[in-house]
Design a protein around this motif. Structure first.
Motif, PDB file in Angstrom:
ATOM      1  N   VAL A  39       0.868  -1.178   0.000  1.00 32.67           N
ATOM      2  CA  VAL A  39       0.000   0.000   0.000  1.00 32.67           C
ATOM      3  C   VAL A  39       0.904   1.226   0.000  1.00 32.67           C
ATOM      4  O   VAL A  39       1.870   1.285   0.764  1.00 32.67           O
ATOM      5  CB  VAL A  39      -0.936   0.027   1.236  1.00 32.67           C
ATOM      6  N   GLU A  40       0.573   2.163  -0.867  1.00 34.51           N
ATOM      7  CA  GLU A  40       1.402   3.370  -0.966  1.00 34.51           C
ATOM      8  C   GLU A  40       0.528   4.557  -1.328  1.00 34.51           C
ATOM      9  O   GLU A  40      -0.399   4.437  -2.120  1.00 34.51           O
ATOM     10  CB  GLU A  40       2.468   3.178  -2.038  1.00 34.51           C
ATOM     11  N   ALA A  41       0.851   5.700  -0.768  1.00 34.67           N
ATOM     12  CA  ALA A  41       0.187   6.954  -1.116  1.00 34.67           C
ATOM     13  C   ALA A  41       1.237   7.921  -1.638  1.00 34.67           C
ATOM     14  O   ALA A  41       2.358   7.975  -1.106  1.00 34.67           O
ATOM     15  CB  ALA A  41      -0.522   7.550   0.091  1.00 34.67           C
ATOM     16  N   ALA A  42       0.872   8.675  -2.658  1.00 32.44           N
ATOM     17  CA  ALA A  42       1.766   9.718  -3.157  1.00 32.44           C
ATOM     18  C   ALA A  42       2.089  10.659  -1.996  1.00 32.44           C
ATOM     19  O   ALA A  42       1.264  10.871  -1.097  1.00 32.44           O
ATOM     20  CB  ALA A  42       1.091  10.482  -4.295  1.00 32.44           C
ATOM     21  N   ILE A  43       3.272  11.223  -2.014  1.00 39.71           N
ATOM     22  CA  ILE A  43       3.738  12.063  -0.912  1.00 39.71           C
ATOM     23  C   ILE A  43       2.730  13.152  -0.514  1.00 39.71           C
ATOM     24  O   ILE A  43       2.465  13.329   0.668  1.00 39.71           O
ATOM     25  CB  ILE A  43       5.132  12.650  -1.211  1.00 39.71           C
ATOM     26  N   PRO A  44       2.109  13.862  -1.464  1.00 44.33           N
ATOM     27  CA  PRO A  44       1.142  14.890  -1.046  1.00 44.33           C
ATOM     28  C   PRO A  44      -0.094  14.327  -0.324  1.00 44.33           C
ATOM     29  O   PRO A  44      -0.780  15.070   0.369  1.00 44.33           O
ATOM     30  CB  PRO A  44       0.720  15.550  -2.364  1.00 44.33           C
ATOM     31  N   LEU A  45      -0.363  13.026  -0.474  1.00 42.98           N
ATOM     32  CA  LEU A  45      -1.528  12.419   0.177  1.00 42.98           C
ATOM     33  C   LEU A  45      -1.220  11.855   1.555  1.00 42.98           C
ATOM     34  O   LEU A  45      -2.141  11.527   2.306  1.00 42.98           O
ATOM     35  CB  LEU A  45      -2.101  11.304  -0.704  1.00 42.98           C
ATOM     36  N   ARG A  46       0.035  11.727   1.882  1.00 39.44           N
ATOM     37  CA  ARG A  46       0.398  11.129   3.167  1.00 39.44           C
ATOM     38  C   ARG A  46      -0.075  12.015   4.311  1.00 39.44           C
ATOM     39  O   ARG A  46       0.076  13.224   4.287  1.00 39.44           O
ATOM     40  CB  ARG A  46       1.899  10.883   3.230  1.00 39.44           C
ATOM     41  N   GLY A  47      -0.682  11.373   5.293  1.00 42.32           N
ATOM     42  CA  GLY A  47      -1.205  12.094   6.440  1.00 42.32           C
ATOM     43  C   GLY A  47      -2.594  12.675   6.229  1.00 42.32           C
ATOM     44  O   GLY A  47      -3.125  13.341   7.112  1.00 42.32           O
ATOM     45  N   THR A  48      -3.197  12.427   5.070  1.00 42.72           N
ATOM     46  CA  THR A  48      -4.525  12.976   4.770  1.00 42.72           C
ATOM     47  C   THR A  48      -5.650  11.969   4.989  1.00 42.72           C
ATOM     48  O   THR A  48      -6.821  12.326   4.853  1.00 42.72           O
ATOM     49  CB  THR A  48      -4.613  13.451   3.310  1.00 42.72           C
ATOM     50  N   GLY A  49      -5.307  10.717   5.276  1.00 45.97           N
ATOM     51  CA  GLY A  49      -6.322   9.684   5.435  1.00 45.97           C
ATOM     52  C   GLY A  49      -6.637   8.942   4.151  1.00 45.97           C
ATOM     53  O   GLY A  49      -7.498   8.056   4.127  1.00 45.97           O
ATOM     54  N   ALA A  50      -5.944   9.281   3.066  1.00 43.22           N
ATOM     55  CA  ALA A  50      -6.220   8.650   1.778  1.00 43.22           C
ATOM     56  C   ALA A  50      -5.933   7.148   1.807  1.00 43.22           C
ATOM     57  O   ALA A  50      -6.724   6.355   1.287  1.00 43.22           O
ATOM     58  CB  ALA A  50      -5.413   9.322   0.669  1.00 43.22           C
ATOM     59  N   ALA A  51      -4.825   6.747   2.413  1.00 39.01           N
ATOM     60  CA  ALA A  51      -4.488   5.318   2.462  1.00 39.01           C
ATOM     61  C   ALA A  51      -5.516   4.561   3.301  1.00 39.01           C
ATOM     62  O   ALA A  51      -5.898   3.434   2.957  1.00 39.01           O
ATOM     63  CB  ALA A  51      -3.081   5.108   3.008  1.00 39.01           C
ATOM     64  N   SER A  52      -5.995   5.155   4.360  1.00 33.26           N
ATOM     65  CA  SER A  52      -7.025   4.523   5.179  1.00 33.26           C
ATOM     66  C   SER A  52      -8.331   4.395   4.395  1.00 33.26           C
ATOM     67  O   SER A  52      -9.000   3.358   4.442  1.00 33.26           O
ATOM     68  CB  SER A  52      -7.254   5.324   6.458  1.00 33.26           C
ATOM     69  N   GLU A  53      -8.692   5.437   3.670  1.00 26.20           N
ATOM     70  CA  GLU A  53      -9.894   5.388   2.832  1.00 26.20           C
ATOM     71  C   GLU A  53      -9.755   4.294   1.774  1.00 26.20           C
ATOM     72  O   GLU A  53     -10.695   3.555   1.490  1.00 26.20           O
ATOM     73  CB  GLU A  53     -10.116   6.744   2.173  1.00 26.20           C
ATOM     74  N   LEU A  54      -8.567   4.196   1.200  1.00 24.23           N
ATOM     75  CA  LEU A  54      -8.293   3.144   0.226  1.00 24.23           C
ATOM     76  C   LEU A  54      -8.466   1.771   0.850  1.00 24.23           C
ATOM     77  O   LEU A  54      -9.141   0.897   0.290  1.00 24.23           O
ATOM     78  CB  LEU A  54      -6.872   3.302  -0.324  1.00 24.23           C
ATOM     79  N   MET A  55      -7.898   1.562   2.023  1.00 20.73           N
ATOM     80  CA  MET A  55      -8.004   0.255   2.683  1.00 20.73           C
ATOM     81  C   MET A  55      -9.447  -0.083   3.047  1.00 20.73           C
ATOM     82  O   MET A  55      -9.857  -1.243   2.958  1.00 20.73           O
ATOM     83  CB  MET A  55      -7.117   0.201   3.922  1.00 20.73           C
ATOM     84  N   ARG A  56     -10.221   0.903   3.437  1.00 19.71           N
ATOM     85  CA  ARG A  56     -11.639   0.659   3.722  1.00 19.71           C
ATOM     86  C   ARG A  56     -12.330   0.162   2.448  1.00 19.71           C
ATOM     87  O   ARG A  56     -13.110  -0.776   2.475  1.00 19.71           O
ATOM     88  CB  ARG A  56     -12.309   1.920   4.246  1.00 19.71           C
ATOM     89  N   GLY A  57     -12.018   0.785   1.325  1.00 18.08           N
ATOM     90  CA  GLY A  57     -12.582   0.343   0.046  1.00 18.08           C
ATOM     91  C   GLY A  57     -12.132  -1.060  -0.317  1.00 18.08           C
ATOM     92  O   GLY A  57     -12.932  -1.878  -0.789  1.00 18.08           O
ATOM     93  N   VAL A  58     -10.862  -1.357  -0.094  1.00 16.53           N
ATOM     94  CA  VAL A  58     -10.334  -2.698  -0.368  1.00 16.53           C
ATOM     95  C   VAL A  58     -11.050  -3.731   0.497  1.00 16.53           C
ATOM     96  O   VAL A  58     -11.438  -4.802   0.017  1.00 16.53           O
ATOM     97  CB  VAL A  58      -8.803  -2.741  -0.149  1.00 16.53           C
ATOM     98  N   ALA A  59     -11.240  -3.412   1.767  1.00 15.89           N
ATOM     99  CA  ALA A  59     -11.931  -4.336   2.673  1.00 15.89           C
ATOM    100  C   ALA A  59     -13.367  -4.568   2.219  1.00 15.89           C
ATOM    101  O   ALA A  59     -13.865  -5.696   2.261  1.00 15.89           O
ATOM    102  CB  ALA A  59     -11.898  -3.791   4.104  1.00 15.89           C
TER     103      ALA A  59
END
Length: 91
Positions: A39-59
């Protein structure tokens, strides 16, 4: 499937786009398992909750497909452990 999460089948990854930037989770569908390799987020997205939102979608995708998640990525493993509502998906 979450309307914001795109399944990029050619690249074997789920993607979430925010402001022209991508967070992604590489995967492999193996039998009844959804193996999350990275799992990876582009640097500008880090700390914004984007990776968590992505994981919720994956789940949610895994749940809708009747799959268990095998997280090879530390972030994916930790995310599932922290979100007890998805702990039944952990393989």
């Amino acid at each position: 499937m979450s309307s914001d999460i795109r399944d990029n089948v050619d690249r074997h990854r789920f993607e979430l786009e925010r402001n022209g930037q991508i967070a992604f989770a590489t995967y492999e569908r193996r039998g009844s398992d959804l193996v999350i390799r990275h799992v990876e987020a582009a640097i500008p997205l880090r700390g914004t909750g984007a990776a968590s939102e992505l994981m919720r979608g994956v789940a949610e995708i895994a749940r809708s497909e009747g799959r268990k998640i095998t997280p090879l990525c530390g972030y994916a493993f930790t995310w599932i452990r922290r979100h007890k509502e998805y702990s039944d998906l952990l393989n």
